[in-house]
Design an enzyme around this catalytic site. Structure first.
Site, PDB file in Angstrom:
ATOM      1  N   CYS A  93       0.879  -1.178   0.000  1.00 17.14           N
ATOM      2  CA  CYS A  93       0.000   0.000   0.000  1.00 17.14           C
ATOM      3  C   CYS A  93       0.913   1.224   0.000  1.00 17.14           C
ATOM      4  O   CYS A  93       1.173   1.826   1.033  1.00 17.14           O
ATOM      5  CB  CYS A  93      -0.873   0.015   1.256  1.00 17.14           C
ATOM      6  SG  CYS A  93      -2.149  -1.245   1.253  1.00 17.14           S
ATOM      7  N   GLY A 107       3.980   7.345  -1.093  1.00 18.70           N
ATOM      8  CA  GLY A 107       5.313   6.891  -1.506  1.00 18.70           C
ATOM      9  C   GLY A 107       6.447   7.210  -0.559  1.00 18.70           C
ATOM     10  O   GLY A 107       7.604   6.950  -0.891  1.00 18.70           O
ATOM     11  N   CYS A 166      -0.679   3.720  11.211  1.00 23.42           N
ATOM     12  CA  CYS A 166      -0.497   4.971  11.945  1.00 23.42           C
ATOM     13  C   CYS A 166      -1.670   5.107  12.916  1.00 23.42           C
ATOM     14  O   CYS A 166      -2.536   5.967  12.747  1.00 23.42           O
ATOM     15  CB  CYS A 166      -0.444   6.144  10.978  1.00 23.42           C
ATOM     16  SG  CYS A 166      -0.102   7.693  11.849  1.00 23.42           S
TER      17      CYS A 166
HETATM   18  C1  LIG Z   1      -1.249   4.514   5.101  1.00 26.45           C
HETATM   19  S1  LIG Z   1      -1.265   4.836   3.422  1.00 26.45           S
HETATM   20  C2  LIG Z   1       0.342   4.314   2.938  1.00 26.45           C
HETATM   21  C3  LIG Z   1       1.392   5.368   3.171  1.00 26.45           C
HETATM   22  C4  LIG Z   1       2.677   5.059   2.422  1.00 26.45           C
HETATM   23  N1  LIG Z   1       3.209   3.760   2.792  1.00 26.45           N
HETATM   24  C5  LIG Z   1       3.732   6.110   2.660  1.00 26.45           C
HETATM   25  O1  LIG Z   1       4.604   5.927   3.532  1.00 26.45           O
HETATM   26  O2  LIG Z   1       3.690   7.140   1.962  1.00 26.45           O
HETATM   27  C6  LIG Z   1      -2.275   3.559   2.816  1.00 26.45           C
HETATM   28  C7  LIG Z   1      -2.411   3.542   1.296  1.00 26.45           C
HETATM   29  O3  LIG Z   1      -3.085   2.335   0.960  1.00 26.45           O
HETATM   30  C8  LIG Z   1      -3.872   2.573  -0.162  1.00 26.45           C
HETATM   31  N2  LIG Z   1      -4.831   1.464  -0.243  1.00 26.45           N
HETATM   32  C9  LIG Z   1      -6.043   1.338   0.328  1.00 26.45           C
HETATM   33  N3  LIG Z   1      -6.594   0.149   0.031  1.00 26.45           N
HETATM   34  C10 LIG Z   1      -5.705  -0.486  -0.770  1.00 26.45           C
HETATM   35  C11 LIG Z   1      -5.707  -1.739  -1.406  1.00 26.45           C
HETATM   36  N4  LIG Z   1      -6.731  -2.588  -1.292  1.00 26.45           N
HETATM   37  N5  LIG Z   1      -4.633  -2.077  -2.154  1.00 26.45           N
HETATM   38  C12 LIG Z   1      -3.571  -1.239  -2.267  1.00 26.45           C
HETATM   39  N6  LIG Z   1      -3.538  -0.013  -1.691  1.00 26.45           N
HETATM   40  C13 LIG Z   1      -4.583   0.344  -0.947  1.00 26.45           C
HETATM   41  C14 LIG Z   1      -4.447   3.940   0.084  1.00 26.45           C
HETATM   42  O4  LIG Z   1      -4.884   4.527  -1.121  1.00 26.45           O
HETATM   43  C15 LIG Z   1      -3.239   4.657   0.701  1.00 26.45           C
HETATM   44  O5  LIG Z   1      -2.518   5.301  -0.301  1.00 26.45           O
END
Ligand SMILES: C[S@@+](CC[C@H](N)C(=O)[O-])C[C@H]1O[C@@H](n2cnc3c(N)ncnc32)[C@H](O)[C@@H]1O
Length: 470
Positions: free
Chosen positions: A288, A292, A407
């Site tokens: 996820c 980025g 988080c």
């Molecule tokens: C907590 S954020 C990740 C932050 C990222 N790791 C960073 O450090 O910048 C969670 C991300 O998971 C994505 N997300 C939600 N459901 C998802 C899925 N089923 N598959 C992949 N990504 C997903 C969201 O769009 C979001 O961008």
């Protein structure tokens, strides 16, 4: 006072005192620009569901506010948003009609006025008259009368007046948070109310900005010198900025040698990269990845080891952000659903799952978020977290490492998700504390929970798991 950080007026002994103020509605005149920005911010958040931290910079720019005026607008806007729940309890005692029946423009003005009266050293007459200036003429008398009633007691006395009798309820009103969030913090802190109080209080302090020096692109000490910050205590890539620092103005941020990233987030990515691993260490996956931040740190670390990162993100615009953040690094970005990642099962050496969550660990940075989140959001998120974690373990090779990161300190999103998935028998826990040497107060393990009040970071949770051999 105006223009510098406004300190709470706790215990000022003003209960019953009314102080100097206009005896009738002040004459109409233009509200001062800082209060007008704070007011417009409150209205945007309530009426358009705007995010305060994305809206305020534009408002400041558009109105040409800088320096002390910008600081005052920020203090009043963010401060009011953080404590809205308690302000509303107080205003409900002072208004002769329910708050939800008021025009939003009047409700926003009352909150802003009450905040200035109860949480800043703005003189009461200035707080009242500047607030009255914000509302339509037809509402001036009402706003004036309500704020005069608010000014009859100071914050501490109002908290005593409106808080429920139980200890947790009182904490949730004194350090304004919805009760369910205060309960989640208490549960995560082993039921200890003194620690809960510290955690709730830390959410109401202004957060420091943390930078990450991208490995191989800029040395951390050089970034600290350029930014006027200090090295973070634990991540070898972290720089903590002094209050009021503007990261967007830094050349290193603009040209991608550094980024804005909480030191706790850096530690979670580092924990994955540092976990002991036998055998190959070339294929990494970020399940996820958007926007980025961790993918970029993993990409920089991976470059040194000849490892490549596949960054998966389901939302198209966020996948584009990942691509922009990781440009030039050994990171490939794919738009896909992380519950079915586009990889051969059982092949990845290291897998990061930084799962979508309530974000209760970053309430310091998003002033209105605590009032917007609902307890009913939690079960669906926890279900998605479990599905994503099962997929992440399925993608890892036997012996491979998975980091489960959120988080949030909410037990339903942290330890309970991990325990449920471990019950499948597909993975075993690794002690994450040993991947974070020198970081104090990490608890009994094997997973770690960081906290604003302990570490000055967001409340990041990180569990490390090792995929079992079949
Ligand atoms: C907590 S954020 C990740 C932050 C990222 N790791 C960073 O450090 O910048 C969670 C991300 O998971 C994505 N997300 C939600 N459901 C998802 C899925 N089923 N598959 C992949 N990504 C997903 C969201 O769009 C979001 O961008």
């Amino acid at each position: 006072m105006i223009g510098r950080r406004a300190a709470p007026r706790h215990g000022s002994g003003r209960a019953g005192s009314r102080g100097p103020r206009p005896t009738r509605p002040a004459p109409r005149r233009d509200a001062d620009p800082a209060r007008r920005v704070a007011y417009d911010l409150l209205r945007a958040v309530e009426e358009r569901d705007a995010y305060a931290n994305l809206t305020l910079p534009g408002l400041l720019r558009e109105r040409g506010l800088t320096g002390r005026d910008a600081a005052l607008a920020t203090e009043l806007g963010y401060g009011t948003l953080r404590v809205t729940g308690t302000l509303d309890l107080i205003l409900a005692r002072c208004a002769d009609r329910p708050l939800h029946t008021l025009d939003p423009e009047v409700r926003a003005a009352l909150r802003l006025g009450a905040y200035q009266l109860l949480r800043t050293r703005v003189p009461p007459h200035a707080a009242v008259s500047a607030t009255v200036d914000l509302v339509p003429r037809r509402a001036t008398g009402f706003v004036n009368a309500v704020l005069r009633r608010v000014d009859r007691q100071d914050w501490d006395h109002w908290v005593d007046t409106v808080a429920p009798p139980d200890a947790l309820g009182r904490l949730a009103v004194r350090y304004p948070h919805p009760r369910w969030i205060a309960a989640a913090f208490r549960n995560a802190l082993g039921g200890d109310l003194a620690r809960t109080e510290a955690a709730l209080a830390a959410d109401n302090a202004r957060p420091e900005t943390h930078l990450v020096a991208r490995p191989g692109r800029i040395d951390r000490d050089q970034l600290a010198a350029e930014a006027g910050g200090v090295p973070g205590p634990w991540s070898p890539y972290a720089v903590r900025l002094p209050e009021g620092g503007d990261p967007g103005a830094l050349a290193a941020i603009r040209d991608g040698r550094a980024g804005v990233q909480d030191e706790g987030s850096q530690l979670c990515a580092l924990a994955l990269a540092r976990a002991p691993l036998d055998g190959p260490d070339r294929a990494w996956l970020d399940v996820c990845a958007g926007p980025g931040g961790k993918a970029a740190l993993l990409g920089g670390l991976g470059a040194d080891r000849d490892a490549r990162v596949l960054a998966v993100e389901v939302a198209a615009h966020r996948a584009r952000l990942v691509a922009a953040t990781t440009r030039g690094l050994p990171v490939a970005v794919v738009r896909a659903d992380g519950t079915r990642p586009p990889v051969r099962p059982g092949t990845l050496d290291r897998v990061l799952l930084d799962a979508p969550c309530t974000g209760l660990g970053a309430l310091r940075r998003r002033p209105e978020a605590r009032w917007r989140r609902r307890e009913t959001d939690v079960p669906a998120l926890a279900e998605l977290q479990r599905a994503l974690l099962r997929a992440a373990i399925g993608a890892a090779r036997p012996g491979g490492v998975v980091a489960y990161v959120v988080c949030s300190p909410h037990p339903a999103e942290t330890g309970e998700v991990v325990a449920d998935v471990l019950a499948d028998g597909t993975a075993d826990p690794i002690d994450a504390r040993s991947a974070l040497p020198g970081v104090p107060d990490l608890g009994a393990g094997p997973a770690v929970q960081l906290w604003p009040h302990r570490h000055g970071t967001d409340a990041m949770f990180c569990a490390l798991l090792r995929r079992r051999a079949r």
